[in-house]
Design a protein around this motif. Structure first.
Motif, PDB file in Angstrom:
ATOM      1  N   LYS A  22      13.423  -8.609   3.547  1.00  0.00           N
ATOM      2  CA  LYS A  22      12.748  -8.233   4.802  1.00  0.00           C
ATOM      3  C   LYS A  22      13.351  -6.972   5.430  1.00  0.00           C
ATOM      4  O   LYS A  22      14.547  -6.649   5.184  1.00  0.00           O
ATOM      5  N   ALA A  23      12.550  -6.192   6.108  1.00  0.00           N
ATOM      6  CA  ALA A  23      13.243  -5.107   6.972  1.00  0.00           C
ATOM      7  C   ALA A  23      12.163  -4.616   8.043  1.00  0.00           C
ATOM      8  O   ALA A  23      10.908  -5.195   7.981  1.00  0.00           O
TER       9      ALA A  23
ATOM     10  N   GLU B 164      12.894   3.858   5.264  1.00  0.00           N
ATOM     11  CA  GLU B 164      14.083   4.470   4.730  1.00  0.00           C
ATOM     12  C   GLU B 164      14.244   4.135   3.576  1.00  0.00           C
ATOM     13  O   GLU B 164      14.679   4.943   2.597  1.00  0.00           O
ATOM     14  N   LYS B 165      14.110   2.792   3.200  1.00  0.00           N
ATOM     15  CA  LYS B 165      14.510   2.095   2.183  1.00  0.00           C
ATOM     16  C   LYS B 165      13.389   2.658   0.875  1.00  0.00           C
ATOM     17  O   LYS B 165      14.056   2.925  -0.301  1.00  0.00           O
ATOM     18  N   VAL B 166      12.184   2.692   1.362  1.00  0.00           N
ATOM     19  CA  VAL B 166      11.176   3.313   0.308  1.00  0.00           C
ATOM     20  C   VAL B 166      11.441   4.805  -0.050  1.00  0.00           C
ATOM     21  O   VAL B 166      11.478   5.233  -1.199  1.00  0.00           O
ATOM     22  N   LYS B 167      11.873   5.590   0.892  1.00  0.00           N
ATOM     23  CA  LYS B 167      12.397   7.103   0.706  1.00  0.00           C
ATOM     24  C   LYS B 167      13.575   7.137  -0.122  1.00  0.00           C
ATOM     25  O   LYS B 167      13.441   7.901  -1.243  1.00  0.00           O
ATOM     26  N   THR B 168      14.560   6.259   0.088  1.00  0.00           N
ATOM     27  CA  THR B 168      15.838   6.187  -0.845  1.00  0.00           C
ATOM     28  C   THR B 168      15.270   5.867  -2.218  1.00  0.00           C
ATOM     29  O   THR B 168      15.992   6.283  -3.269  1.00  0.00           O
ATOM     30  N   ALA B 169      14.553   4.508  -2.212  1.00  0.00           N
ATOM     31  CA  ALA B 169      14.019   4.335  -3.730  1.00  0.00           C
ATOM     32  C   ALA B 169      13.434   5.385  -4.346  1.00  0.00           C
ATOM     33  O   ALA B 169      13.358   5.320  -5.639  1.00  0.00           O
TER      34      ALA B 169
ATOM     35  N   GLU C 196       4.178   3.786  13.043  1.00  0.00           N
ATOM     36  CA  GLU C 196       4.838   4.661  12.248  1.00  0.00           C
ATOM     37  C   GLU C 196       4.756   4.204  10.779  1.00  0.00           C
ATOM     38  O   GLU C 196       4.925   4.979   9.780  1.00  0.00           O
ATOM     39  N   ALA C 197       4.421   3.002  10.439  1.00  0.00           N
ATOM     40  CA  ALA C 197       4.329   2.579   9.096  1.00  0.00           C
ATOM     41  C   ALA C 197       3.096   3.126   8.486  1.00  0.00           C
ATOM     42  O   ALA C 197       3.140   3.514   7.423  1.00  0.00           O
TER      43      ALA C 197
END
Length: 363
Positions: free
Chosen positions: A124-125, A132-137, A72-73
């Motif tokens: 870390k994640a 999801e963090k990258v999408k938000t960022a 998925e990454a």
């Protein structure tokens, strides 16, 4: 036969590992300039993901080994990003660390094809969380610029806290915003756990804002408990004091004057930490080291450290601080340091023999 089975399983493991790597994020071994060139390809424009890591960062290693290889990454990042990674303590990584102000690890920079920072993700994640963090960022409203605009339009804890966190993660001083919130918010907001943990955790020890907050320590103690507040304050400074005591602060960008270390020691002393908290001694050790007072350090150890059992993990750290001074000690100081370790060793040897004697007397 057993050897054949072992070889078969080993081969399967290697193939599986290779397959995972092929499915995961494809990090290219190229310079940032080369990455910018690839990202700017008009036929396939992309963003740039920069993994900023160090060899001693355990979360960095864990993500590289367990999260980045996931399918998925790779599915998310490979079509959209040119991905590169740099050791922040070597070569180009040192330059990039200074340019982008990277101070926490792992940090993941999200850049456009010109090398401009769009935002960053810190910490870390799991692969799923990281995506999801990258999408938000990447949402413009969540950039530092966007969060600042939201805060300026309506100054409140709701808009201020996300802006402060973004400033901190981008190595910018959040104190002015935190102080503005502290001065204008209601007590239930400025003494809330979320605000206090962030404010105390990010404010520079001894800064005007930190001192202002300490004027209200009784309020903070009432809100979260004295022991919790003391631990937050102590935790924010202990790593820096370890670096000062071991004289490797430059490696971690930690710099204090002797007067600043003395201010830390004075403040921590007033907090009345538990006497059995061995870790607290690192503050005073750092003070003697910063003042280059080896005689004072030896005297402090002979009074406070010699009887701490070796089973206490911090005894080993404290012993390392003293041993680190041997190279610059005079001959008499070396003998005094040697005497300290002999005194401590004989004490515990005597205690050990007494316990063994007691055990042998039991029939």
């Amino acid at each position: 036969m057993k050897k054949m089975i072992k070889s078969l399983f080993f081969g399967i493991a290697i193939c599986y590992s290779t397959l995972l790597s092929a499915q995961g994020i494809k990090f290219e071994t190229i310079s940032l300039k080369e990455a910018m060139g690839k990202a700017a390809n008009p036929a396939s424009p992309k963003l740039i993901l920069v993994d900023c890591y160090t060899t001693w960062c355990i979360p960095c290693i864990e993500m590289a080994q367990t999260e980045f290889p996931k399918k998925e990454a790779g599915d998310y990042f490979n079509p959209k990003f040119v991905s590169v990674k740099f050791d922040m303590e070597k070569g180009e990584g040192k330059e990039l660390g200074k340019k982008y102000g990277v101070k926490a690890y792992p940090t993941f920079l999200l850049l456009d094809a010109q090398g401009n920072e769009l935002n960053r993700v810190v910490g870390k994640a799991t692969a799923e969380e990281f995506i999801e963090k990258v999408k938000t960022a990447l949402d413009p409203k969540n950039s530092v610029k966007g969060l600042k605009a939201a805060y300026e339009a309506s100054k409140s804890m709701t808009t201020g806290m996300p802006y402060v966190m973004a400033l901190y993660q981008n190595s910018k001083d959040p104190a002015p915003v935190l102080e503005e919130l502290f001065d204008n918010a209601m007590d239930y907001e400025r003494f809330s756990p979320n605000y206090l943990e962030l404010a105390l955790g990010t404010a520079k020890f001894g800064s005007p804002f930190f001192r202002k907050m300490m004027m209200y320590k009784s309020n903070m103690d009432q809100a979260m408990g004295t022991e919790i507040i003391n631990r937050i304050i102590f935790d924010k400074i202990r790593k820096d004091m370890y670096s000062i005591a071991m004289e490797n602060g430059a490696r971690y960008n930690v710099f204090y004057t002797p007067q600043e270390v003395e201010d830390v020691a004075y403040t921590i002393g007033l907090m009345k930490l538990k006497p059995d908290l061995t870790e607290r001694h690192i503050i005073n050790a750092a003070l003697y080291v910063s003042k280059k007072d080896i005689d004072g350090l030896i005297a402090y150890y002979n009074r406070n450290i010699w009887s701490i059992p070796s089973s206490d993990v911090f005894r080993g750290i404290l012993d390392g601080v003293l041993a680190n001074q041997i190279a610059k000690a005079t001959e008499s100081q070396k003998q005094a340091i040697k005497g300290f370790f002999e005194k401590s060793g004989k004490f515990f040897e005597k205690e050990g023999k007494r316990s063994l004697s007691m055990a042998e007397s039991i029939k």
